[in-house]
Write a protein that holds these residues in place. Structure first.
Motif, PDB file in Angstrom:
ATOM      1  N   TRP B  10      -7.669  -3.542  -3.047  1.00  0.00           N
ATOM      2  CA  TRP B  10      -6.989  -2.354  -2.523  1.00  0.00           C
ATOM      3  C   TRP B  10      -5.510  -2.663  -2.257  1.00  0.00           C
ATOM      4  O   TRP B  10      -4.620  -1.893  -2.587  1.00  0.00           O
ATOM      5  N   ILE B  11      -5.292  -3.856  -1.652  1.00  0.00           N
ATOM      6  CA  ILE B  11      -3.912  -4.241  -1.327  1.00  0.00           C
ATOM      7  C   ILE B  11      -3.093  -4.433  -2.603  1.00  0.00           C
ATOM      8  O   ILE B  11      -1.916  -4.062  -2.665  1.00  0.00           O
ATOM      9  N   LEU B  12      -3.735  -4.998  -3.632  1.00  0.00           N
ATOM     10  CA  LEU B  12      -2.998  -5.320  -4.849  1.00  0.00           C
ATOM     11  C   LEU B  12      -2.708  -4.094  -5.715  1.00  0.00           C
ATOM     12  O   LEU B  12      -1.880  -4.158  -6.620  1.00  0.00           O
ATOM     13  N   ALA B  13      -3.397  -2.990  -5.447  1.00  0.00           N
ATOM     14  CA  ALA B  13      -3.146  -1.778  -6.250  1.00  0.00           C
ATOM     15  C   ALA B  13      -1.775  -1.213  -5.918  1.00  0.00           C
ATOM     16  O   ALA B  13      -1.516  -0.863  -4.767  1.00  0.00           O
ATOM     17  N   SER B  24       0.703   6.949   4.553  1.00  0.00           N
ATOM     18  CA  SER B  24       1.785   5.999   4.356  1.00  0.00           C
ATOM     19  C   SER B  24       1.336   4.856   3.459  1.00  0.00           C
ATOM     20  O   SER B  24       0.166   4.485   3.447  1.00  0.00           O
ATOM     21  N   GLY B  25       2.309   4.314   2.717  1.00  0.00           N
ATOM     22  CA  GLY B  25       2.027   3.185   1.845  1.00  0.00           C
ATOM     23  C   GLY B  25       2.213   1.878   2.596  1.00  0.00           C
ATOM     24  O   GLY B  25       2.783   1.850   3.687  1.00  0.00           O
ATOM     25  N   ILE B  26       1.749   0.786   1.997  1.00  0.00           N
ATOM     26  CA  ILE B  26       1.856  -0.525   2.638  1.00  0.00           C
ATOM     27  C   ILE B  26       3.317  -0.884   2.899  1.00  0.00           C
ATOM     28  O   ILE B  26       3.651  -1.415   3.954  1.00  0.00           O
ATOM     29  N   GLY B  27       4.204  -0.544   1.944  1.00  0.00           N
ATOM     30  CA  GLY B  27       5.629  -0.880   2.076  1.00  0.00           C
ATOM     31  C   GLY B  27       6.223  -0.336   3.359  1.00  0.00           C
ATOM     32  O   GLY B  27       6.734  -1.087   4.190  1.00  0.00           O
ATOM     33  N   ASP B  28       6.109   0.989   3.538  1.00  0.00           N
ATOM     34  CA  ASP B  28       6.686   1.604   4.733  1.00  0.00           C
ATOM     35  C   ASP B  28       6.020   1.094   5.997  1.00  0.00           C
ATOM     36  O   ASP B  28       6.686   0.850   7.008  1.00  0.00           O
ATOM     37  N   ALA B  29       4.699   0.946   5.947  1.00  0.00           N
ATOM     38  CA  ALA B  29       3.974   0.487   7.125  1.00  0.00           C
ATOM     39  C   ALA B  29       4.434  -0.913   7.517  1.00  0.00           C
ATOM     40  O   ALA B  29       4.650  -1.208   8.691  1.00  0.00           O
ATOM     41  N   LEU B  30       4.608  -1.765   6.503  1.00  0.00           N
ATOM     42  CA  LEU B  30       5.046  -3.142   6.754  1.00  0.00           C
ATOM     43  C   LEU B  30       6.432  -3.159   7.374  1.00  0.00           C
ATOM     44  O   LEU B  30       6.683  -3.864   8.365  1.00  0.00           O
TER      45      LEU B  30
END
Lengths: 225, 246
Positions: B10-13, B24-30
């Protein structure tokens, strides 16, 4: 204030649930950490492995552990036991370090003297090393107790009945008093636990009346700040 | 265990990295997770750093500091956060306040324990050669205690980076968002992915700070402690050290 009085039975029920979920991890953490800490105090390899593992486990956020543990153990995600297991993992992670410090603080001279006057390994452990490690162990349990009581509230996020429910509920109802009641209740439970632990410690270790050394006591006499 | 594999997948997708209408996407959340962490750590250092050094150097208010730190440890983060959000409204201020409260005790403890661990003879020597109190602090105590001071910072930063995730319970964006959303949607893959992300970030930060901690110790000092230890074992403890012994 009115609300607090009317809801007292409900709050008491949550206190009971909260205590039920925090006591086993504290006790288990304490008991399990003693052999682990002893082992780590005697072997350099064990020390590196156990303390390393402990700090890695402690690094994992509570929210994550509560969620990940059931996945790793194959239990249901909403199983109330998950909170108990997660809290136990944290308790051990914190306690192993104090227990290692505790047994390392027993001086080699004392250990060898005990052996010289004929104590067997087991006797030496229970009659000499454990009592001498006691004060540091006690300090460790106090930290574990406070952090477990406070962490248990996170269980409310996954719907486990603890005092944390007063936070999630109060938030949903926009009801500040309920949240503040919850915070105060957690502080009271933590304080009561601390009193119990220190009392037990005092009864078991009557020689340990003096509080831990302070900076002032290490100064030459007469320079007391 | 299968869920872990699915979580990593899931993370790699790539599509989970960008923010869409769905969430929200991982980028913004991070980015927001790191932002909250950085601001909180900074404020914690500004408040607890000087305070801890003052307590450690003078030995004053030590009991008050220990008591306050222990009490702060008992404060349930979740409760404090929900109360502050109701009070101030949703935004970055409530989590930062809570995170600072959380970060102060370990940093404070690191600072005073660090200064306290130093050999009193060294400090008396510095005083004897005519250093002012501030010079002693800056040139002797801080460099010698640097590893322990950084240990305090490391503990504080770790607490903070881990707890940011909890802010997502109340709808704030962080890596915890995926855990909370996953839980709400019974999407356990997403939830596991969130858990992996938060844990990975915490471990990464801890690792980086551990390396820094190892680098800041002044050279030659460790040899000094070894010598003290041998002397103590020989039973020929210097006077100042006997007072130190447990």
């Amino acid at each position: 204030m009115d609300w607090v009085w009317r809801s007292l039975p409900m709050i008491w029920g949550l206190v009971v649930d909260h205590v039920a979920v925090s006591v086993p991890p504290i006790i288990l953490g304490f008991i399990l950490s003693i052999p682990l800490g002893y082992w780590a105090s005697r072997s350099r390899v064990a020390r590196a492995i156990l303390l390393g593992l402990g700090s890695v486990l402690y690094t994992i956020p509570a929210l994550v552990l509560i969620v990940v543990l059931p996945v790793a153990l194959g239990t249901a995600i909403l199983d109330p036991q998950n909170l108990l297991r997660a809290l136990t993992v944290y308790a051990i992670a914190i306690m192993v370090r104090s227990s290692t410090d505790a047994f390392s603080s027993v001086s080699d001279d004392v250990r060898e003297s005990a052996r010289a006057i004929g104590y067997s390994g087991v006797q030496r452990f229970f009659a000499v090393e454990l009592p001498l490690a006691g004060p540091v162990l006690l300090a460790g349990v106090r930290v574990v107790s406070v952090s477990t009581v406070s962490l248990a509230t996170v269980g409310a996020v996954i719907g486990i009945s603890t005092l944390g429910q007063l936070f999630t509920n109060g938030f949903q109802l926009d009801f500040q008093i309920e949240i503040v009641t919850g915070i105060v209740a957690v502080l009271i439970v933590a304080a009561v636990f601390d009193v119990i632990i220190t009392t037990v410690g005092r009864l078991l270790m009557p020689w340990n009346r003096r509080p831990a050394r302070t900076r002032a006591s290490r100064r030459p006499a007469g320079v007391t700040a | 265990m299968n869920l872990f594999g699915a979580g990593f997948a899931w993370i790699l997708a790539p599509r989970h990295w960008v923010t869409t209408a769905e969430g929200s996407g991982i980028g913004d959340a991070l980015v927001h997770h790191l932002f909250l962490t950085a601001v909180s750590v900074l404020i914690t250092v500004v408040i607890a750093g000087p305070l801890g050094l003052y307590i450690g150097h003078t030995g004053r208010f030590r009991r008050v500091a220990i008591g306050a730190s222990n009490a702060a440890r008992a404060l349930p983060t979740l409760g404090l956060l929900s109360a502050l959000i109701l009070l101030l409204g949703i935004g970055d201020v409530p989590p930062v306040v809570v995170l600072v409260v959380l970060g102060i005790p370990p940093l404070l403890a690191g600072a005073y324990a660090g200064l306290e661990s130093l050999d009193r003879q060294t400090i008396d020597a510095a005083r004897a050669v005519g250093m002012t109190e501030f010079q002693i602090l800056r040139k002797v105590e801080i460099p010698l205690a640097a590893p322990l001071l950084l240990g305090g910072l490391r503990a504080a930063a770790l607490q903070i980076v881990a707890t940011v995730a909890l802010a997502s319970v109340f709808g704030l964006q962080s890596l915890g968002t995926f855990i909370i959303d996953g839980l709400a949607q019974a999407d356990y893959v997403k939830m596991t992915a969130g858990a992996i992300l938060v844990a990975a970030l915490a471990l990464l930060l801890d690792g980086v700070l551990a390396v820094v901690q190892r680098l800041v110790g002044p050279r030659g000092v460790s040899r000094g402690t070894d010598r003290h230890r041998t002397t103590a074992r020989d039973g020929k403890k210097p006077v100042a050290l006997t007072q130190d012994a447990h």
